[in-house]
Each structure stands twice: as C-alpha cells, then as structure tokens.
Design a protein around this motif. Structure first.
Motif, PDB file in Angstrom:
ATOM      1  N   LYS A 184      -0.457  11.123 -59.545  1.00 33.92           N
ATOM      2  CA  LYS A 184      -1.269  11.262 -60.520  1.00 33.92           C
ATOM      3  C   LYS A 184      -2.787  10.223 -60.016  1.00 33.92           C
ATOM      4  O   LYS A 184      -2.175   9.008 -59.457  1.00 33.92           O
ATOM      5  CB  LYS A 184      -1.240  11.025 -61.957  1.00 33.92           C
ATOM      6  N   PRO A 185      -4.001  10.495 -60.361  1.00 36.15           N
ATOM      7  CA  PRO A 185      -5.077   9.622 -59.782  1.00 36.15           C
ATOM      8  C   PRO A 185      -4.856   8.035 -60.157  1.00 36.15           C
ATOM      9  O   PRO A 185      -5.190   7.322 -59.481  1.00 36.15           O
ATOM     10  CB  PRO A 185      -6.345  10.081 -60.238  1.00 36.15           C
ATOM     11  N   GLU A 186      -4.241   7.987 -61.428  1.00 37.65           N
ATOM     12  CA  GLU A 186      -4.220   6.663 -61.862  1.00 37.65           C
ATOM     13  C   GLU A 186      -2.805   5.726 -61.314  1.00 37.65           C
ATOM     14  O   GLU A 186      -2.838   4.552 -61.682  1.00 37.65           O
ATOM     15  CB  GLU A 186      -4.182   6.703 -63.634  1.00 37.65           C
ATOM     16  N   ILE A 187      -2.175   6.453 -60.629  1.00 41.68           N
ATOM     17  CA  ILE A 187      -1.032   5.836 -60.150  1.00 41.68           C
ATOM     18  C   ILE A 187      -1.220   5.204 -58.964  1.00 41.68           C
ATOM     19  O   ILE A 187      -1.730   6.149 -57.929  1.00 41.68           O
ATOM     20  CB  ILE A 187       0.246   6.711 -60.190  1.00 41.68           C
ATOM     21  N   ARG A 202      -4.189   8.958 -49.528  1.00 42.56           N
ATOM     22  CA  ARG A 202      -3.157   9.018 -50.855  1.00 42.56           C
ATOM     23  C   ARG A 202      -2.156   9.956 -50.291  1.00 42.56           C
ATOM     24  O   ARG A 202      -2.409  10.882 -49.441  1.00 42.56           O
ATOM     25  CB  ARG A 202      -3.558   9.901 -51.846  1.00 42.56           C
ATOM     26  N   GLN A 203      -0.786   9.625 -50.009  1.00 38.82           N
ATOM     27  CA  GLN A 203       0.229  10.222 -49.700  1.00 38.82           C
ATOM     28  C   GLN A 203       1.120  10.929 -50.703  1.00 38.82           C
ATOM     29  O   GLN A 203       1.359  10.634 -51.930  1.00 38.82           O
ATOM     30  CB  GLN A 203       1.175   9.376 -48.936  1.00 38.82           C
ATOM     31  N   GLY A 204       1.302  12.336 -50.490  1.00 37.72           N
ATOM     32  CA  GLY A 204       2.153  13.125 -51.445  1.00 37.72           C
ATOM     33  C   GLY A 204       3.125  13.824 -50.636  1.00 37.72           C
ATOM     34  O   GLY A 204       3.668  13.528 -49.585  1.00 37.72           O
ATOM     35  N   LYS A 205       3.768  14.963 -51.333  1.00 32.31           N
ATOM     36  CA  LYS A 205       4.906  15.789 -50.756  1.00 32.31           C
ATOM     37  C   LYS A 205       4.199  17.320 -50.581  1.00 32.31           C
ATOM     38  O   LYS A 205       3.351  17.505 -51.453  1.00 32.31           O
ATOM     39  CB  LYS A 205       6.077  15.735 -51.632  1.00 32.31           C
ATOM     40  N   PRO A 208       7.160  14.649 -63.425  1.00 31.28           N
ATOM     41  CA  PRO A 208       5.609  14.844 -64.325  1.00 31.28           C
ATOM     42  C   PRO A 208       5.098  13.598 -65.034  1.00 31.28           C
ATOM     43  O   PRO A 208       3.859  13.579 -65.516  1.00 31.28           O
ATOM     44  CB  PRO A 208       6.329  15.766 -65.310  1.00 31.28           C
ATOM     45  N   VAL A 209       5.974  12.491 -64.876  1.00 34.19           N
ATOM     46  CA  VAL A 209       5.428  11.454 -65.471  1.00 34.19           C
ATOM     47  C   VAL A 209       4.068  10.536 -64.587  1.00 34.19           C
ATOM     48  O   VAL A 209       3.413  10.122 -64.990  1.00 34.19           O
ATOM     49  CB  VAL A 209       6.281  10.128 -65.619  1.00 34.19           C
ATOM     50  N   ILE A 210       4.485  10.974 -63.073  1.00 32.47           N
ATOM     51  CA  ILE A 210       3.552  10.105 -62.189  1.00 32.47           C
ATOM     52  C   ILE A 210       3.035  11.146 -61.312  1.00 32.47           C
ATOM     53  O   ILE A 210       2.328  10.787 -60.446  1.00 32.47           O
ATOM     54  CB  ILE A 210       4.479   9.002 -61.423  1.00 32.47           C
TER      55      ILE A 210
END
Lengths: 82, 82
Positions: A11-14, A38-41, A70-72
């Motif tokens: 999430k953008p705020e993390i 930003r790194q994701g999966k 879903p929290v982050i």
C-alpha cells in the motif's frame, strides 16, 4: 486456457526499504531521473478454462486468501493477452 | 512524470518451488481449475521526465544491472497508463 496475472504492491502508505535502497543506489550508478522505486510481487496463474468473470472472481479469492497480506498490500487481477 | 513497470519472471525452464507450493495448495482449499502458478517480481519506477524511448532504454539498463538475474530471470518493461 487463459493466463491471469495478480499484481501485488505494498500500500502507498507502507514503507518499502528494498525499493528505497534501489532508488538510492541509482544516482551512484549514473542512472538519473528515477524519483522512486517500489518493489512488489507478480503471480501468473494458468487456468484450465477461459478467464470469464467467474474465473476472475475465483482468482480474486485466491489472491485475497493465499497471495496477499491485505493489511499491507493491494492487488489487481488482469487477464494476460497473448 | 511517468510510471514504468519492470515485470520479472523466472525463465520458463527454471523450477519455481514457491509457485508450485501455491498451486498444490489450491485444490485443498476448493479452488479448482488452476493448472500452474509462477511467482515473480514487479518494480514500479517513477520517472522525473516522460517515458520516451531514451528513458525506457535507461530503465532496461537499470533492470539488467540491478533488478534482474539474467541467468534465471526474464524481464519486460512497460509504461503504466493512468
């Protein structure tokens, strides 16, 4: 047979320390002009049937249950064209 | 300002134990119809300028240098629409 992608990003705020480390390294390597990284999966699912709405709904359930925190994290499901 | 995505996946001939573990778990959770799962990475780069061919070439160099292991991974660069 269809291929569906689940894109998962923080999430953008993390805070994303891995992405920040990469972004900070870039100017030292003479790569300018990148503001942030930003790194994701990314998951590729091969389906036995067509990627109709019922199948995509199932993939969304799989993502929410198994692939994503879903929290982050946020996720997006999309059909992969050939 | 433009956003560019680097999608990184293991080469098809490289075994993906994480993806296989997820794929094997699905039938036990009543999710049928998924033949295979492959797990990869996704990088979002925010650029200071436009995503023109010069910028994309730079992103490809960044990917090949910092983001990807070319022995086992393939990557694709694409511009993210809004």
């Amino acid at each position: 047979m269809a291929r569906v992608v689940v894109d998962v990003m923080l999430k953008p705020e993390i805070l994303d320390p891995q992405g920040r480390a990469i972004a900070r390294k870039l100017p030292q390597m003479n790569f300018d002009g990148v503001i942030s990284v930003r790194q994701g999966k990314r998951f590729e699912l091969e389906l036995a049937g067509p990627a109709d709405e019922a199948a995509l709904e199932k993939v969304r359930q799989i993502a929410a249950t198994l692939l994503v925190n879903p929290v982050i994290e946020d996720f997006e499901v999309r059909v992969l064209g050939d």
